[in-house]
Design a protein around this motif. Structure first.
Motif, PDB file in Angstrom:
ATOM      1  N   THR A  52      -2.160  -6.688  10.166  1.00 14.70           N
ATOM      2  CA  THR A  52      -0.991  -6.225  10.904  1.00 14.70           C
ATOM      3  C   THR A  52      -1.215  -4.826  11.454  1.00 14.70           C
ATOM      4  OG1 THR A  52       0.449  -7.602   9.556  1.00 14.70           O
ATOM      5  CG2 THR A  52       1.498  -5.800  10.757  1.00 14.70           C
ATOM      6  N   MET A  53      -1.852  -3.967  10.677  1.00 18.01           N
ATOM      7  CA  MET A  53      -2.158  -2.631  11.161  1.00 18.01           C
ATOM      8  C   MET A  53      -3.023  -2.700  12.421  1.00 18.01           C
ATOM      9  SD  MET A  53      -4.400   0.458   9.546  1.00 18.01           S
ATOM     10  CE  MET A  53      -5.919  -0.374   9.969  1.00 18.01           C
ATOM     11  N   VAL A  56      -0.754  -4.488  15.415  1.00 13.37           N
ATOM     12  CA  VAL A  56       0.332  -3.632  15.900  1.00 13.37           C
ATOM     13  C   VAL A  56      -0.239  -2.340  16.478  1.00 13.37           C
ATOM     14  CG1 VAL A  56       2.346  -2.285  15.185  1.00 13.37           C
ATOM     15  CG2 VAL A  56       2.068  -4.626  14.372  1.00 13.37           C
ATOM     16  N   CYS A  60       0.368  -1.213  20.279  1.00 14.42           N
ATOM     17  CA  CYS A  60       1.029   0.076  20.548  1.00 14.42           C
ATOM     18  C   CYS A  60       0.134   0.979  21.394  1.00 14.42           C
ATOM     19  CB  CYS A  60       1.384   0.784  19.241  1.00 14.42           C
ATOM     20  SG  CYS A  60       2.763   0.061  18.354  1.00 14.42           S
ATOM     21  N   THR A  73       1.590   3.629  12.852  1.00 14.86           N
ATOM     22  CA  THR A  73       2.758   2.761  12.994  1.00 14.86           C
ATOM     23  C   THR A  73       2.439   1.355  12.503  1.00 14.86           C
ATOM     24  OG1 THR A  73       3.568   4.018  14.882  1.00 14.86           O
ATOM     25  CG2 THR A  73       4.387   1.768  14.654  1.00 14.86           C
ATOM     26  N   GLY A  74       1.263   0.848  12.853  1.00 11.20           N
ATOM     27  CA  GLY A  74       0.845  -0.472  12.386  1.00 11.20           C
ATOM     28  C   GLY A  74       0.722  -0.531  10.878  1.00 11.20           C
ATOM     29  N   ILE A  76       2.235   1.434   8.592  1.00 11.65           N
ATOM     30  CA  ILE A  76       3.557   1.548   7.961  1.00 11.65           C
ATOM     31  C   ILE A  76       4.351   0.256   8.131  1.00 11.65           C
ATOM     32  CG2 ILE A  76       5.787   2.744   8.110  1.00 11.65           C
ATOM     33  CD1 ILE A  76       4.148   5.294   8.803  1.00 11.65           C
ATOM     34  N   SER A  77       4.342  -0.319   9.329  1.00  2.98           N
ATOM     35  CA  SER A  77       5.098  -1.552   9.540  1.00  2.98           C
ATOM     36  C   SER A  77       4.517  -2.702   8.731  1.00  2.98           C
ATOM     37  CB  SER A  77       5.167  -1.906  11.026  1.00  2.98           C
ATOM     38  OG  SER A  77       3.883  -2.138  11.551  1.00  2.98           O
ATOM     39  N   GLY A  78       3.199  -2.783   8.632  1.00  3.15           N
ATOM     40  CA  GLY A  78       2.582  -3.832   7.816  1.00  3.15           C
ATOM     41  C   GLY A  78       2.934  -3.699   6.350  1.00  3.15           C
ATOM     42  N   VAL A  80       5.588  -2.097   5.030  1.00  9.72           N
ATOM     43  CA  VAL A  80       7.028  -2.326   4.823  1.00  9.72           C
ATOM     44  C   VAL A  80       7.347  -3.821   4.859  1.00  9.72           C
ATOM     45  CG1 VAL A  80       9.312  -1.997   5.864  1.00  9.72           C
ATOM     46  CG2 VAL A  80       7.764  -0.058   5.617  1.00  9.72           C
ATOM     47  N   VAL A  81       6.821  -4.528   5.842  1.00 10.93           N
ATOM     48  CA  VAL A  81       7.086  -5.971   5.932  1.00 10.93           C
ATOM     49  C   VAL A  81       6.474  -6.697   4.740  1.00 10.93           C
ATOM     50  CG1 VAL A  81       6.636  -8.044   7.296  1.00 10.93           C
ATOM     51  CG2 VAL A  81       7.360  -5.952   8.427  1.00 10.93           C
TER      52      VAL A  81
END
Length: 99
Positions: A52-53, A56, A60, A73-74, A76-78, A80-81
């Motif tokens: 995901t990192m 994403v 981005c 961002t990738g 952190i979002s990976g 968190v999800v």
């Protein structure tokens, strides 16, 4: 049903002043499709967070973010999800990179 009727109307009688996007837009869409295909292929071997990192972050970056911020961002979002799905919903995601 309404959507189908409207779609058929647009096919039969398209807007005469419609401007097609530049070739660069089509290239960016192609890159996005390639990134998503690689994401699906790398999800199991690399694990959800790393795959995901990369996906994403790359998307981005292609949209204009600086590489460090894009991949952060990738990451952190990976993460968190992953936490939300694994612990909140109890739907385990692949960890990857196991020996």
């Amino acid at each position: 049903m309404v959507l189908a009727i409207c779609s058929l109307y647009m096919i039969v009688k398209p807007d005469p002043d419609n401007h097609w996007p530049a070739l660069r837009t089509f290239a960016e869409l192609g890159i996005a499709v390639v990134v998503l295909v690689f994401y699906a292929l790398l999800l199991e071997p690399l694990g959800f967070i790393l795959a995901t990192m990369l996906a994403v972050g790359t998307l981005c970056w292609r949209m204009g973010a600086k590489p460090l911020k894009a991949y952060l961002t990738g990451l952190i979002s990976g993460a968190v999800v992953f936490v939300l799905f694994t612990y909140g919903l109890e739907l385990p995601l692949p960890l990857g990179l196991r020996s």
